[in-house]
Motif scaffolding. Structure first.
Motif, mmCIF file in Angstrom:
data_model
loop_
_atom_site.group_PDB
_atom_site.id
_atom_site.type_symbol
_atom_site.label_atom_id
_atom_site.label_comp_id
_atom_site.label_asym_id
_atom_site.label_seq_id
_atom_site.Cartn_x
_atom_site.Cartn_y
_atom_site.Cartn_z
ATOM 1 N N ARG A 1 0.833 -1.215 0.000
ATOM 2 C CA ARG A 1 0.000 0.000 0.000
ATOM 3 C C ARG A 1 0.863 1.259 0.000
ATOM 4 N NH1 ARG A 1 -4.519 -2.063 3.609
ATOM 5 N NH2 ARG A 1 -6.141 -2.335 2.065
ATOM 6 N N ALA A 2 1.999 1.170 0.674
ATOM 7 C CA ALA A 2 2.910 2.318 0.766
ATOM 8 C C ALA A 2 3.794 2.445 -0.482
ATOM 9 C CB ALA A 2 3.784 2.182 2.015
ATOM 10 N N GLY A 3 3.615 1.532 -1.449
ATOM 11 C CA GLY A 3 4.411 1.597 -2.672
ATOM 12 C C GLY A 3 5.790 0.987 -2.530
ATOM 13 N N ILE A 4 5.985 0.175 -1.504
ATOM 14 C CA ILE A 4 7.286 -0.457 -1.263
ATOM 15 C C ILE A 4 7.236 -1.894 -1.794
ATOM 16 C CG2 ILE A 4 8.948 -1.187 0.501
ATOM 17 C CD1 ILE A 4 7.649 1.028 2.315
ATOM 18 N N PRO A 5 8.086 -2.220 -2.765
ATOM 19 C CA PRO A 5 8.080 -3.592 -3.293
ATOM 20 C C PRO A 5 8.467 -4.602 -2.210
ATOM 21 C CG PRO A 5 9.370 -2.133 -4.715
ATOM 22 C CD PRO A 5 9.057 -1.371 -3.447
ATOM 23 N N LEU A 6 7.846 -5.768 -2.249
ATOM 24 C CA LEU A 6 8.204 -6.831 -1.315
ATOM 25 C C LEU A 6 9.538 -7.437 -1.708
ATOM 26 C CD1 LEU A 6 4.805 -8.744 -0.942
ATOM 27 C CD2 LEU A 6 5.747 -6.947 0.519
ATOM 28 N N THR A 7 10.272 -7.861 -0.713
ATOM 29 C CA THR A 7 11.534 -8.569 -0.947
ATOM 30 C C THR A 7 11.250 -10.073 -0.959
ATOM 31 O OG1 THR A 7 12.019 -8.813 1.406
ATOM 32 C CG2 THR A 7 12.786 -6.774 0.325
ATOM 33 N N ASP A 8 12.242 -10.838 -1.384
ATOM 34 C CA ASP A 8 12.090 -12.297 -1.329
ATOM 35 C C ASP A 8 11.872 -12.748 0.109
ATOM 36 O OD1 ASP A 8 12.375 -12.402 -4.039
ATOM 37 O OD2 ASP A 8 14.348 -13.376 -4.029
ATOM 38 N N GLU A 9 12.526 -12.086 1.047
ATOM 39 C CA GLU A 9 12.354 -12.419 2.467
ATOM 40 C C GLU A 9 10.897 -12.191 2.908
ATOM 41 O OE1 GLU A 9 13.932 -10.458 6.524
ATOM 42 O OE2 GLU A 9 15.516 -11.139 5.163
ATOM 43 N N ASP A 10 10.280 -11.133 2.388
ATOM 44 C CA ASP A 10 8.864 -10.867 2.692
ATOM 45 C C ASP A 10 7.964 -11.944 2.093
ATOM 46 O OD1 ASP A 10 9.393 -8.319 3.887
ATOM 47 O OD2 ASP A 10 9.334 -7.354 1.910
ATOM 48 N N ARG A 11 8.301 -12.362 0.890
ATOM 49 C CA ARG A 11 7.417 -13.254 0.139
ATOM 50 C C ARG A 11 7.487 -14.719 0.564
ATOM 51 N NH1 ARG A 11 9.205 -9.949 -4.363
ATOM 52 N NH2 ARG A 11 7.451 -8.791 -5.209
ATOM 53 N N MET A 12 8.657 -15.198 1.001
ATOM 54 C CA MET A 12 8.814 -16.637 1.225
ATOM 55 C C MET A 12 7.841 -17.244 2.231
ATOM 56 S SD MET A 12 10.428 -18.088 -0.947
ATOM 57 C CE MET A 12 11.590 -17.876 -2.236
ATOM 58 N N PRO A 13 7.608 -16.642 3.402
ATOM 59 C CA PRO A 13 6.613 -17.241 4.306
ATOM 60 C C PRO A 13 5.221 -17.290 3.672
ATOM 61 C CG PRO A 13 7.963 -15.632 5.473
ATOM 62 C CD PRO A 13 8.288 -15.496 4.012
ATOM 63 N N TRP A 14 4.878 -16.256 2.923
ATOM 64 C CA TRP A 14 3.595 -16.201 2.232
ATOM 65 C C TRP A 14 3.512 -17.312 1.182
ATOM 66 C CZ3 TRP A 14 3.201 -14.035 -2.986
ATOM 67 C CH2 TRP A 14 1.883 -13.969 -3.460
ATOM 68 N N LEU A 15 4.566 -17.502 0.403
ATOM 69 C CA LEU A 15 4.565 -18.545 -0.627
ATOM 70 C C LEU A 15 4.472 -19.946 -0.014
ATOM 71 C CD1 LEU A 15 7.228 -16.900 -2.902
ATOM 72 C CD2 LEU A 15 4.826 -17.294 -3.525
ATOM 73 N N ARG A 16 5.129 -20.139 1.110
ATOM 74 C CA ARG A 16 5.001 -21.426 1.809
ATOM 75 C C ARG A 16 3.558 -21.636 2.263
ATOM 76 N NH1 ARG A 16 10.325 -20.006 3.545
ATOM 77 N NH2 ARG A 16 9.524 -19.036 5.451
ATOM 78 N N ASP A 17 2.921 -20.570 2.739
ATOM 79 C CA ASP A 17 1.510 -20.664 3.131
ATOM 80 C C ASP A 17 0.630 -21.001 1.929
ATOM 81 O OD1 ASP A 17 2.120 -20.075 5.763
ATOM 82 O OD2 ASP A 17 1.446 -17.975 5.649
ATOM 83 N N VAL A 18 0.914 -20.390 0.786
ATOM 84 C CA VAL A 18 0.157 -20.688 -0.434
ATOM 85 C C VAL A 18 0.283 -22.179 -0.769
ATOM 86 C CG1 VAL A 18 0.024 -20.286 -2.934
ATOM 87 C CG2 VAL A 18 0.296 -18.343 -1.370
ATOM 88 N N GLY A 19 1.501 -22.695 -0.765
ATOM 89 C CA GLY A 19 1.715 -24.114 -1.034
ATOM 90 C C GLY A 19 1.013 -25.007 -0.031
ATOM 91 N N ASP A 20 1.041 -24.615 1.237
ATOM 92 C CA ASP A 20 0.377 -25.408 2.283
ATOM 93 C C ASP A 20 -1.138 -25.416 2.102
ATOM 94 O OD1 ASP A 20 2.836 -25.999 3.399
ATOM 95 O OD2 ASP A 20 2.662 -24.509 5.015
#
Length: 164
Positions: free
Chosen positions: A44-63
């Protein structure tokens, strides 16, 4: 096998994934709903996510996909990098990826017409720079988004349901 409809913001992931799920009698899940609040606040603040931000989310998606292994599930998820898709596959098993592809101009136009979405237009270029298209050894297809939603959904559905 589960289906992940992927692409950058504005490509129509949620619309197409929901349509495919409806036509297939499948469960629809939007991966955006799985983002932690900190990720949403950054975007929302216009700050791109880093891989570190995304990895827990991606693991949740896979789960979440793995939890639906006994039923058809369609999930809308950006899955922009090969490593992101690999993380989903590691958790979820056999997944078909449908990449929605379009010009920057079309994507920007779509993003500009959306209301109430946390992803600002300013992040489109960072998403396009991050995008690693599906590779030949990945189970997937690339679909041009410059067509009616029903046509796009039909192309994805035909490929997905053709699998044994």
């Amino acid at each position: 096998m589960s289906l992940v409809v992927m692409g950058v913001s504005g490509s129509g992931k949620s619309t197409i994934a929901a349509l495919v799920a409806e036509r297939a009698g499948a469960t629809y899940i939007d991966a955006d709903d799985l983002h932690p609040a900190t990720n949403v606040e950054k975007m929302r603040a216009g700050i791109p996510l880093t891989d570190e931000d995304r990895m827990p989310w991606l693991r949740d998606v896979g789960d979440v996909i793995a939890k639906h292994a006994e039923e058809r599930v369609v999930i809308a998820c950006s899955a922009l990098k090969r490593a992101y898709r690999d993380t989903i596959r590691e958790r979820a098993g056999d997944v078909l990826f449908a990449q929605l592809d379009g010009t920057r101009e079309l994507l920007a136009s779509r993003m500009g017409s959306r209301a109430e979405h946390f992803m600002p237009l300013e992040l489109l270029d960072s998403q396009l720079a991050t995008l690693q298209p599906l590779e030949p050894d990945e189970n997937g297809l690339i679909v041009d988004i410059d067509a009616p939603a029903a046509t796009i959904a039909d192309a994805i559905l035909a490929r997905w349901l053709a699998r044994p």
